[in-house]
Design a protein around this motif. Structure first.
Motif, PDB file in Angstrom:
ATOM      1  N   LEU A 199      -0.586   1.158  10.828  1.00 51.00           N
ATOM      2  CA  LEU A 199       0.193   1.923  11.801  1.00 51.00           C
ATOM      3  C   LEU A 199      -0.549   2.041  13.136  1.00 51.00           C
ATOM      4  CD1 LEU A 199       1.605   4.731   9.513  1.00 51.00           C
ATOM      5  CD2 LEU A 199       2.922   2.927  10.643  1.00 51.00           C
ATOM      6  N   ASP A 200      -1.849   2.287  13.073  1.00 50.67           N
ATOM      7  CA  ASP A 200      -2.649   2.369  14.301  1.00 50.67           C
ATOM      8  C   ASP A 200      -2.644   1.041  15.047  1.00 50.67           C
ATOM      9  OD1 ASP A 200      -3.239   5.015  13.691  1.00 50.67           O
ATOM     10  OD2 ASP A 200      -5.273   4.586  12.973  1.00 50.67           O
ATOM     11  N   ALA A 222       0.843  -1.204   0.000  1.00 46.43           N
ATOM     12  CA  ALA A 222       0.000   0.000   0.000  1.00 46.43           C
ATOM     13  C   ALA A 222       0.876   1.252   0.000  1.00 46.43           C
ATOM     14  CB  ALA A 222      -0.940   0.008   1.193  1.00 46.43           C
ATOM     15  N   TYR A 223       1.955   1.236   0.795  1.00 46.95           N
ATOM     16  CA  TYR A 223       2.861   2.384   0.855  1.00 46.95           C
ATOM     17  C   TYR A 223       3.537   2.601  -0.504  1.00 46.95           C
ATOM     18  CZ  TYR A 223       6.480   5.590   2.310  1.00 46.95           C
ATOM     19  OH  TYR A 223       7.288   6.687   2.425  1.00 46.95           O
ATOM     20  N   ALA A 265      -5.532   4.650   3.673  1.00 49.60           N
ATOM     21  CA  ALA A 265      -6.360   4.021   4.718  1.00 49.60           C
ATOM     22  C   ALA A 265      -5.733   2.715   5.202  1.00 49.60           C
ATOM     23  CB  ALA A 265      -7.771   3.779   4.203  1.00 49.60           C
ATOM     24  N   ILE A 266      -5.186   1.939   4.288  1.00 53.77           N
ATOM     25  CA  ILE A 266      -4.526   0.686   4.667  1.00 53.77           C
ATOM     26  C   ILE A 266      -3.295   0.976   5.511  1.00 53.77           C
ATOM     27  CG2 ILE A 266      -3.225  -1.289   3.764  1.00 53.77           C
ATOM     28  CD1 ILE A 266      -5.242  -1.203   1.364  1.00 53.77           C
ATOM     29  N   ILE A 306      -0.333  -1.333  14.912  1.00 54.30           N
ATOM     30  CA  ILE A 306       1.004  -1.540  15.479  1.00 54.30           C
ATOM     31  C   ILE A 306       1.190  -0.679  16.720  1.00 54.30           C
ATOM     32  CG2 ILE A 306       3.478  -1.153  15.074  1.00 54.30           C
ATOM     33  CD1 ILE A 306       2.385  -3.683  13.751  1.00 54.30           C
ATOM     34  N   ARG A 307       0.715   0.567  16.672  1.00 52.40           N
ATOM     35  CA  ARG A 307       0.828   1.455  17.830  1.00 52.40           C
ATOM     36  C   ARG A 307       0.110   0.849  19.033  1.00 52.40           C
ATOM     37  NH1 ARG A 307      -0.564   6.051  15.618  1.00 52.40           N
ATOM     38  NH2 ARG A 307       1.577   6.608  15.254  1.00 52.40           N
ATOM     39  N   ARG A 308      -1.096   0.305  18.809  1.00 55.04           N
ATOM     40  CA  ARG A 308      -1.836  -0.327  19.910  1.00 55.04           C
ATOM     41  C   ARG A 308      -1.082  -1.536  20.457  1.00 55.04           C
ATOM     42  NH1 ARG A 308      -6.022   0.807  16.383  1.00 55.04           N
ATOM     43  NH2 ARG A 308      -6.091  -1.346  15.632  1.00 55.04           N
ATOM     44  N   GLU A 309      -0.509  -2.338  19.567  1.00 57.56           N
ATOM     45  CA  GLU A 309       0.241  -3.518  20.006  1.00 57.56           C
ATOM     46  C   GLU A 309       1.483  -3.126  20.801  1.00 57.56           C
ATOM     47  OE1 GLU A 309       0.956  -6.481  16.956  1.00 57.56           O
ATOM     48  OE2 GLU A 309      -0.949  -5.952  15.990  1.00 57.56           O
ATOM     49  N   VAL A 310       2.198  -2.116  20.335  1.00 61.76           N
ATOM     50  CA  VAL A 310       3.387  -1.654  21.051  1.00 61.76           C
ATOM     51  C   VAL A 310       2.995  -1.100  22.416  1.00 61.76           C
ATOM     52  CG1 VAL A 310       5.230   0.097  21.073  1.00 61.76           C
ATOM     53  CG2 VAL A 310       4.797  -1.254  19.001  1.00 61.76           C
ATOM     54  N   ASP A 311       1.940  -0.283  22.469  1.00 60.44           N
ATOM     55  CA  ASP A 311       1.472   0.250  23.751  1.00 60.44           C
ATOM     56  C   ASP A 311       1.110  -0.864  24.720  1.00 60.44           C
ATOM     57  OD1 ASP A 311       1.850   2.830  22.816  1.00 60.44           O
ATOM     58  OD2 ASP A 311      -0.288   3.221  22.459  1.00 60.44           O
ATOM     59  N   ALA A 312       0.446  -1.908  24.209  1.00 61.17           N
ATOM     60  CA  ALA A 312       0.067  -3.031  25.062  1.00 61.17           C
ATOM     61  C   ALA A 312       1.300  -3.763  25.587  1.00 61.17           C
ATOM     62  CB  ALA A 312      -0.850  -3.990  24.292  1.00 61.17           C
TER      63      ALA A 312
END
Length: 75
Positions: free
Chosen positions: A56-57, A15-16, A50-51, A59-65
């Motif tokens: 990224l969102d 996508a990128y 959007a993809i 991954i951010r949630r997983e890293v925060d967890a």
């Protein structure tokens, strides 16, 4: 598929790459852009964005967890 991910099997990397290709096409053609394809290019770019954003969102949630699980404060 992870929750909140777009209904697509396209990877972040593809996508990128697609988004970067469209941006370069629009940037390089400038005033000589094919007006008939601009709307299609913009739609494709919006879908690719959007993809990328969803991944990224996620991954951010997983890293925060992971950080929280390790007892550290995420910043």
């Amino acid at each position: 598929m992870k929750p909140n991910a777009p209904a697509s099997t396209e990877t972040y990397a593809s996508a990128y790459t697609r988004l970067a290709s469209i941006a370069e096409k629009l940037r390089s053609t400038g005033a000589t852009a094919n007006l008939d394809s601009i709307v299609d290019d913009l739609r494709a770019a919006r879908a690719a964005h959007a993809i990328c954003k969803a991944r990224l969102d996620a991954i951010r949630r997983e890293v925060d967890a992971e950080v929280e699980a390790a007892g550290e404060v995420a910043q």
